[in-house]
Each structure stands twice: as C-alpha cells, then as structure tokens.
Enzyme design. Structure first.
Site, mmCIF file in Angstrom:
data_model
loop_
_atom_site.group_PDB
_atom_site.id
_atom_site.type_symbol
_atom_site.label_atom_id
_atom_site.label_comp_id
_atom_site.label_asym_id
_atom_site.label_seq_id
_atom_site.Cartn_x
_atom_site.Cartn_y
_atom_site.Cartn_z
ATOM 1 N N ARG A 34 11.168 -0.941 11.139
ATOM 2 C CA ARG A 34 10.222 -0.667 12.231
ATOM 3 C C ARG A 34 10.247 -1.771 13.278
ATOM 4 O O ARG A 34 10.286 -2.943 12.937
ATOM 5 C CB ARG A 34 8.810 -0.549 11.653
ATOM 6 C CG ARG A 34 8.568 0.774 10.998
ATOM 7 C CD ARG A 34 7.292 0.772 10.211
ATOM 8 N NE ARG A 34 6.169 0.167 10.904
ATOM 9 C CZ ARG A 34 4.950 0.097 10.394
ATOM 10 N NH1 ARG A 34 4.694 0.596 9.203
ATOM 11 N NH2 ARG A 34 3.979 -0.463 11.062
ATOM 12 N N LYS A 81 0.833 -1.217 0.000
ATOM 13 C CA LYS A 81 0.000 0.000 0.000
ATOM 14 C C LYS A 81 0.863 1.261 0.000
ATOM 15 O O LYS A 81 0.586 2.213 -0.708
ATOM 16 C CB LYS A 81 -0.903 0.052 1.245
ATOM 17 C CG LYS A 81 -1.790 -1.152 1.435
ATOM 18 C CD LYS A 81 -2.731 -0.952 2.599
ATOM 19 C CE LYS A 81 -2.078 -0.795 3.952
ATOM 20 N NZ LYS A 81 -1.510 -2.024 4.531
ATOM 21 N N ARG A 96 11.615 -4.823 4.483
ATOM 22 C CA ARG A 96 11.063 -3.462 4.453
ATOM 23 C C ARG A 96 11.905 -2.499 5.287
ATOM 24 O O ARG A 96 12.306 -2.796 6.400
ATOM 25 C CB ARG A 96 9.634 -3.478 5.002
ATOM 26 C CG ARG A 96 9.039 -2.091 5.113
ATOM 27 C CD ARG A 96 7.569 -2.139 5.034
ATOM 28 N NE ARG A 96 6.937 -2.311 6.329
ATOM 29 C CZ ARG A 96 5.636 -2.170 6.517
ATOM 30 N NH1 ARG A 96 4.845 -1.875 5.500
ATOM 31 N NH2 ARG A 96 5.118 -2.367 7.703
ATOM 32 N N ARG A 133 -9.535 1.670 9.206
ATOM 33 C CA ARG A 133 -9.102 0.307 9.510
ATOM 34 C C ARG A 133 -10.238 -0.536 10.087
ATOM 35 O O ARG A 133 -10.040 -1.717 10.351
ATOM 36 C CB ARG A 133 -7.971 0.364 10.515
ATOM 37 C CG ARG A 133 -6.679 -0.276 10.015
ATOM 38 C CD ARG A 133 -5.648 -0.038 11.071
ATOM 39 N NE ARG A 133 -4.419 -0.737 10.904
ATOM 40 C CZ ARG A 133 -3.338 -0.230 10.333
ATOM 41 N NH1 ARG A 133 -3.367 0.959 9.771
ATOM 42 N NH2 ARG A 133 -2.221 -0.919 10.310
ATOM 43 N N ARG A 151 -0.691 -8.095 14.237
ATOM 44 C CA ARG A 151 -1.209 -7.123 13.260
ATOM 45 C C ARG A 151 -2.009 -7.827 12.168
ATOM 46 O O ARG A 151 -3.020 -7.313 11.712
ATOM 47 C CB ARG A 151 -0.049 -6.303 12.676
ATOM 48 C CG ARG A 151 0.524 -5.330 13.713
ATOM 49 C CD ARG A 151 1.852 -4.751 13.297
ATOM 50 N NE ARG A 151 1.767 -3.993 12.076
ATOM 51 C CZ ARG A 151 2.776 -3.812 11.233
ATOM 52 N NH1 ARG A 151 3.948 -4.333 11.486
ATOM 53 N NH2 ARG A 151 2.612 -3.099 10.153
HETATM 54 P P1 AMP Z 1 0.736 0.877 9.839
HETATM 55 O O1 AMP Z 1 1.928 1.761 9.644
HETATM 56 O O2 AMP Z 1 -0.415 1.272 8.977
HETATM 57 O O3 AMP Z 1 1.072 -0.577 9.742
HETATM 58 O O4 AMP Z 1 0.250 1.147 11.354
HETATM 59 C C1 AMP Z 1 1.087 0.853 12.454
HETATM 60 C C2 AMP Z 1 0.260 0.811 13.732
HETATM 61 O O5 AMP Z 1 -0.377 2.090 13.945
HETATM 62 C C3 AMP Z 1 -0.876 -0.192 13.720
HETATM 63 O O6 AMP Z 1 -0.446 -1.502 14.071
HETATM 64 C C4 AMP Z 1 -1.806 0.421 14.781
HETATM 65 O O7 AMP Z 1 -1.319 0.176 16.089
HETATM 66 C C5 AMP Z 1 -1.685 1.912 14.499
HETATM 67 N N1 AMP Z 1 -2.693 2.410 13.523
HETATM 68 C C6 AMP Z 1 -2.458 2.892 12.273
HETATM 69 N N2 AMP Z 1 -3.595 3.276 11.680
HETATM 70 C C7 AMP Z 1 -4.593 3.017 12.556
HETATM 71 C C8 AMP Z 1 -6.003 3.157 12.515
HETATM 72 N N3 AMP Z 1 -6.631 3.642 11.426
HETATM 73 N N4 AMP Z 1 -6.707 2.795 13.624
HETATM 74 C C9 AMP Z 1 -6.103 2.305 14.716
HETATM 75 N N5 AMP Z 1 -4.771 2.121 14.815
HETATM 76 C C10 AMP Z 1 -4.007 2.474 13.752
#
Ligand code: AMP
Length: 215
Positions: free
Chosen positions: A162, A15, A129, A90, A173
C-alpha cells in the site's frame, strides 16, 4: 460464543490477519473499512473521490463518507452470524453511531479485541506487509507468507504494497491512532467488552488467546 467483534489497534498490529482467521474459523463477516474505502477510490465513485486525499495523507476520512460505506455493509450483514470489524469504529463518535445502529437490531457489539504493539515492531511488520487489491487479504513476506510468493492464496491476484504504508504517511496514521482511536480503549472497557492481546506473540498463540476471549 461471541460473534460481534471489534478489532482495535494501531496500523500493522495484526488486526487484518486475525480478522481473516476469525472469518475462516467462525464464518463471521470480516470487513476492513480501509479496504472498502480503497475500493471506492478504485471505482472513482463520489465516496472514493472524497476519501482519496485523506487516505493519501493518513488522516481520517470524514464521518459522512465512512458512515455511508460502513452503514451499507452492516445493513446487509447477518448479525446472528456476526462480524469482525477492522478499522471501524476509529473514534468514540463512530463507536456511538455503531452502537446506535446495532441497538436498533438488538444485536450489540460483544467483544473488542485490542492489539498492543510498539512502534519499532510495527514498522518492521509494515515494511513486509503485502495485501491483495482484489479481496483485501493481508500477508507478511516473512510472518504470514502466501503459499506462492507474491500471489493471494484465495484469488491468486498479484499482491501489492500500500502506498500509505510509506514512512511519512505511516507516522501520521500512528498519530491519528494515538489521539483519536486510542480513547476507544476506555470506551469499550467501560462497557466491559475489552480484551487486550499482546502483538509480540506468534500468530498461532495470538489466535489461541483471541479464541479464548470469544468465550
Ligand atoms: P486502514 O486500512 O484501516 O489502515 O485504513 C486506511 C485509511 O482509510 C486510513 O488511514 C483512513 O484514511 C481511512 N479510514 C479507514 N477506516 C476509517 C474510519 N473508520 N474512519 C475514518 N477514516 C478511515
């Protein structure tokens, strides 16, 4: 051409890479909710303090915090120019709130691009990544390498891996994706906005398929 785009898919499905390509070619705003939340953690702000333990465990950050951070971003976004939203919404509840915000400005979501990916392939992707802690741009050591190893093409910052890309947090996740985020597929199908992209395609072919979906 469609310009208000949601990017859906499990962690590491590509994405972020597509969002960056759309930003470059369409000039839409590209925003990753995870990146905005990690920036709040870096700043040690109140939102960051709330978000940090959830991110560390691979769980969803409470809606109140996510809505504050994303609402602020969208408020300043030019909806005519458009956006590629990565990581938000999400859950179906978040999608409904987003639809409400956009309805107030009569500029609804136009397209939801869903990336399908199998677990093995995704784990391989995530192992390679790397991301830029400064601007959030995402790379892969083999598939999407930076021009200079270990440095961001855009801002030359040193790339990092990360901490929540580690195996145990990753599994959590994925589980959160399966139970809470995957239902968005039906939500956007119901609105006639969903297009599915096969993640096993090479980045160029995947971009071509995404471009075609923009109409
Ligand atoms: P990502 O970078 O999109 O993988 O997000 C990393 C972490 O941020 C996720 O595992 C969640 O803990 C938090 N997070 C990101 N976007 C959201 C969202 N829309 N709602 C809730 N938690 C989020």
């Amino acid at each position: 051409m469609k310009r208000r785009i949601i990017l859906l898919g499990p962690p590491g499905s590509g994405k972020g890479t597509l969002g960056a390509q759309l930003k470059e070619k369409l000039a839409v705003g590209h925003v990753c909710s995870g990146h905005l939340l990690r920036q709040e953690v870096e700043k040690n702000s109140l939102f960051g303090k709330t978000a940090q333990p959830y991110i560390a465990r691979g769980e969803l950050v409470p809606d109140e915090t996510v809505f504050a951070v994303m609402g602020n971003w969208l408020q300043h976004a030019n909806l005519e120019v458009g956006f590629a939203l990565d990581g938000f919404p999400r859950t179906v509840d978040q999608a409904k709130v987003l639809d409400g915000w956009l309805a107030e400005r009569a500029r609804p979501v136009e397209l939801a691009l869903l990336f399908t990916a199998d677990l093995e392939e995704t784990l391989e992707r995530l192992a390679g990544r790397r991301s830029c802690p400064q601007c959030g741009r995402v790379y892969h050591v083999k598939r999407v390498p930076p021009r200079v190893a270990g440095r961001c093409d855009d801002c030359q910052t040193e790339l990092v891996q990360r901490s929540d890309d580690r195996d145990s947090v990753l599994r959590q996740r994925f589980e959160v994706y399966r139970t809470k985020t995957a239902p968005l597929q039906d939500y956007y199908t119901g609105q006639g906005k969903l297009v599915v992209l096969d993640t096993s395609m090479e980045p160029e072919r995947r971009f071509a398929a995404a471009w075609a979906a923009l109409g």
